[in-house]
Design an enzyme around this catalytic site. Sequence first.
Site, PDB file in Angstrom:
ATOM      1  N   ASP A  70       0.796  -1.229   0.000  1.00 54.65           N
ATOM      2  CA  ASP A  70       0.000   0.000   0.000  1.00 54.65           C
ATOM      3  C   ASP A  70       0.828   1.278   0.000  1.00 54.65           C
ATOM      4  OD1 ASP A  70      -2.579  -1.154   0.193  1.00 54.65           O
ATOM      5  OD2 ASP A  70      -2.117  -1.737   2.242  1.00 54.65           O
TER       6      ASP A  70
HETATM    7  O1  IFM Z   1      -0.930  -5.841   1.592  1.00 57.31           O
HETATM    8  C1  IFM Z   1      -1.077  -4.968   2.652  1.00 57.31           C
HETATM    9  C2  IFM Z   1      -2.281  -5.399   3.424  1.00 57.31           C
HETATM   10  O2  IFM Z   1      -3.434  -5.385   2.629  1.00 57.31           O
HETATM   11  C3  IFM Z   1      -2.494  -4.524   4.618  1.00 57.31           C
HETATM   12  N1  IFM Z   1      -1.329  -4.510   5.435  1.00 57.31           N
HETATM   13  C4  IFM Z   1      -0.111  -4.115   4.740  1.00 57.31           C
HETATM   14  C5  IFM Z   1       0.149  -4.962   3.521  1.00 57.31           C
HETATM   15  C6  IFM Z   1       1.400  -4.489   2.808  1.00 57.31           C
HETATM   16  O3  IFM Z   1       1.314  -3.132   2.451  1.00 57.31           O
END
Ligand code: IFM
Length: 790
Positions: A479
């Site tokens: 993200d």
């Molecule tokens: O992939 C994401 C997940 O959806 C939420 N926690 C962090 C991860 C890596 O950014």
Amino acid sequence: MKFGYFDPKNKEYVITNPKTPTSWVNYLGTADYCLIISNNASGYSFYKSPKLGRVTRFRFNSIPMDRPGRYVYIKDEKTKDFWSISWQPVAKSLESFKSICRHGLGYSIFESSYDSITSSLKIFVPIDKPIEIWEVRVKNESNEVKELSLFTYTEFCLWNSMLDMMDFQYILYTCRMGYNHEDEIIDYSIKLWSPYEPKAFFTCTNKKIESFDTDRDVFIGAYNDESRPEAIVQGKCFGSIAIGGNPCAATQVKFSLLPGQEEYIVFILGIGDAYKEGKEYKKLFADKENIQKEFEKVQNYWAERLSKLSCSTPNENMNLMINIWNQYQCHTTFNWSRSASFIEAGGRDGLGFRDSCQDILGVVHSIPQEVRKRLIELLKAQLSEGYAMHHFQPLTWTQGEHNIPPRDRIYSDDHLWLLISVPHYIKETGDFSILDEVVEYADEGSATVFEHLKAALEFSWNHRGKHGLLLGLAADWNDCINLRNGGESTWSTQLYFKALTEFIELCEYLGKTEDAEKYKQYRDEIRKALEEYTWDGEWFVRGYLASGKKLGSKESEQTKIFLNSQSWSVFSGAFVDEKGKTAMDSVKKYLATEHGCVKNWPAYVDYIIEVGAVTSFPPGLKENAAIFCHANTWVIIAEAILGRGEYAFEYYMSFLPANKNDIAEIYTAEPYVYSQFITGKEHPYYFGRARNPWLTGTATWAFTAATQYILGVRPHYKGLIIDPCIPSGWDGFEFERVFRGRKLSIKVSNPDHISKGVKKISVNGKEIVGNLIPVEMLDEENVVEVVMGK
Ligand code: IFM
């Protein structure tokens, strides 16, 4: 240094030193009523939604860290001394106070011994009733009569968790506490904006309540805290009724104990009216047998869920995690998604699309029906163009009206996870009928699940960038990397490659040749783009920024290599070749540490606006060069695919929580569940420290990596593949599994001490060709013998 130990026989983790470096928690409740509880009995509960149905309060990220919770205090009426059964909140000196917390599957027990009084508090939530049960036992181990008072305390939340933390001018004037004198039940009720009036109750089911309080500030006292409530100091609750203010449930029960005598007292906190449900439950749970029955149901629930798969390998910690704790965590992430923990304060609930798609992998062998339901929910959150809502609320679902993401909130990976989860579900269950089920789209129209999958593939095909790679859109799995405005993601492209491969395999199995051929052409194009634009000489770049600059390349400033684009080059199937191997060698060389692989290296030191939020974390933390455990699981899979069993196992061991038990002062988080990340090597002080335990995709993928790639027992449309990739030193291992209703006891021997390769498989004495056991040849119970060899 240890703070506790594993008790595999009772499937408990036992905390013997309550001064754990962080709160070590457990999750209780499986349906509407849930609670999180720490080793010091702190935590909170909620009904249906942690955001909009918060029942009890917790002060997040606070000092002291463990407040408030569910507290049972014991006061010696002669000496006036008092303590709590859990070490906190009174926190007597550990020289004279012995304390143990047992976190079990669906329950937690607190035991203490102080001043010749032993006591215990067991808390659990029945499977199908919206209440929590506190069973208390107090025993007099001295030679004299003890006159004791038991005080209980929990602080209510005002239902809407965000308003409860923020909007005091409003929310503090919503509660109307009361007391059902006839039945001795505390009555909690609040009026919010809606006609819905949340109600809860608290009572003792088998003893007279001597006194009570429902106003927190009266029970505790304005300048006291939970370690020294005014009522306990005074020896009596004040009978306060909070009409407005901060509600609580505090009670006092009195009894005397002869030497050796034990008292058993039960309290319940539940949802419903104190004059109706409260009364009914009080009656029901006045009978100890009924409590026992509820507890047995909880035990059976977990026993049943964990009974579908187990292993016996030469590594005890691996066995412990796979057979108990990893599976328990998988069910927890499936049930709770990412909505309620001590980290996620409850501001969001519902389901993250990508997270929930992944969460099913760790539980589908155990609860296929529930997974099917979840998949349909997820498919309903897909839009007709093929992409998906990043996050949605199946609870308050209104088809077509909510959460249709604006174009700049479309993620490049969300919808593609369906191509992992749906095939995975079918391979496990053989339930092809799901493909024909017609499911509505979130915006308009409906289509079969098969068409939903195609829509996902088409959306990505139509959202490729200059280099033919997938556009990053709002973000990919990571993200925090900015791949907006034309940026392209290698990793999403690799996921797309895998998604296409899964779909092609499915089409071929179904005889849908036209579809298979079409998507093979897509895949060839994608492979070409990956080959041409992502190889950097020693590893794969992570993508292209909007400016056209490479991300995670030798040419890049600061971070030069990212983990995901290496592991997924192999896991996707795109580069199971020399390039993939070289990329994984680079992982070993640049990213691997004794606690796992860091997510990128070197860490970003300065903020780079173009690269995004990943550069804002200090080196070694979270998404910037931490050991992101979720991403580490794919390294194991990649190495297993390459046949490098020593590496696969070494990586698995490097971040296995149980291996951290002896260095808990460094690791700091619970050693029985995975954390989201472990602080990386470039952090100046905290290398090896774990953060954000429990609700992480690591659970599902660590389980998948270990069982399907190291131990290599992998479902396929036609049956079960046996393809272990283990350390060559192992003589073999055993594996039990239920597959499509049939039980298999698999014994793998490794006489030549190799890592990968199966020479011979016999099923119930009959030798098979290859390493796929066809489902048709399985009886109800099966003995499978596997000999590894070239
Ligand atoms: O992939 C994401 C997940 O959806 C939420 N926690 C962090 C991860 C890596 O950014």
